[in-house]
Scaffold this motif. Structure first.
Motif, mmCIF file in Angstrom:
data_model
loop_
_atom_site.group_PDB
_atom_site.id
_atom_site.type_symbol
_atom_site.label_atom_id
_atom_site.label_comp_id
_atom_site.label_asym_id
_atom_site.label_seq_id
_atom_site.Cartn_x
_atom_site.Cartn_y
_atom_site.Cartn_z
ATOM 1 N N UNK A 113 0.828 -1.114 -0.104
ATOM 2 C CA UNK A 113 0.216 -0.044 0.147
ATOM 3 C C UNK A 113 0.882 1.057 -0.156
ATOM 4 N N UNK A 114 2.269 1.268 0.374
ATOM 5 C CA UNK A 114 2.907 2.268 0.507
ATOM 6 C C UNK A 114 3.314 2.885 -0.962
ATOM 7 N N UNK A 118 0.953 9.093 -2.158
ATOM 8 C CA UNK A 118 1.227 10.249 -2.961
ATOM 9 C C UNK A 118 0.579 10.038 -4.209
ATOM 10 N N UNK A 119 0.025 9.338 -4.362
ATOM 11 C CA UNK A 119 -0.743 9.047 -6.081
ATOM 12 C C UNK A 119 -2.188 9.379 -5.923
ATOM 13 N N UNK A 120 -2.815 9.935 -6.831
ATOM 14 C CA UNK A 120 -4.342 10.156 -6.904
ATOM 15 C C UNK A 120 -4.915 8.626 -7.173
ATOM 16 N N UNK A 127 -5.860 0.668 -7.342
ATOM 17 C CA UNK A 127 -4.525 0.998 -7.615
ATOM 18 C C UNK A 127 -3.730 -0.193 -8.381
ATOM 19 N N UNK A 128 -3.004 0.004 -9.437
ATOM 20 C CA UNK A 128 -2.496 -1.233 -9.965
ATOM 21 C C UNK A 128 -0.978 -1.225 -9.744
ATOM 22 N N UNK A 129 -0.546 -2.279 -9.539
ATOM 23 C CA UNK A 129 0.899 -2.596 -9.152
ATOM 24 C C UNK A 129 1.337 -3.808 -9.997
ATOM 25 N N UNK A 130 2.600 -3.506 -10.651
ATOM 26 C CA UNK A 130 3.163 -4.741 -11.489
ATOM 27 C C UNK A 130 3.834 -5.715 -10.775
#
Length: 151
Positions: A113-114, A118-120, A127-130
């Motif tokens: 989650x960190x 600071x991302x909109x 939220x996407x993460x690779x």
């Protein structure tokens, strides 16, 4: 009680069927997706890590460890996964074409989650993460912060 061998054989059979269908119809894809991949992933992880699954679409976590740790399970066949909120713990897997899986991340949800700080928030709230980033994060997780695989 789950028949582990039968479960693993059925998942492998499913992916073998996909491969056969794709061979019969070149250029067509029969890859399981959506709810099926999510459910398969949840069941594969619950079985492999001896977790107790919650009811489907449980908010915030999919399973609980014997110690009470709430675990969010994410499964994919692509290159990213999405989060709506910070889980207590998360196990993320990539389901392989033979029906087995590769652990990509097994650790505290806060570390993932960190990455969104600071991302909109995206318009869909996810939220996407690779998997590449998650694999890097996984290297920093100590053994004591992982859910161990069942023997």
């Amino acid at each position: 009680m789950i028949d582990h061998d039968k479960f693993q054989a059925l998942v492998k059979q499913l992916y073998a069927t996909v491969k056969e269908l794709e061979g019969m119809f070149p250029g067509r894809h029969f890859t399981p997706d959506g709810h099926m991949v999510g459910s398969l992933g949840e069941c594969l992880v619950a079985d492999a890590y001896d977790l107790k699954l919650k009811t489907a679409s449980n908010k915030g976590h999919d399973a609980v460890s014997e110690s009470g740790l709430q675990v969010e399970i994410k499964a994919t066949q692509s290159k990213t996964v999405a989060f709506r909120s910070q889980p207590q713990h998360t196990i993320i897997i990539k389901i392989l074409p033979d029906g087995t899986f590769e652990e990509v991340y097994n650790g505290p949800g806060a570390l993932v989650w960190e990455q969104f700080k600071d991302k909109r928030p995206p318009s869909n709230g996810q939220f996407q993460i690779s998997l590449t980033k998650l694999s890097e994060l996984n290297k920093s997780v100590g053994q004591s912060d992982r859910v161990p695989k069942a023997v």
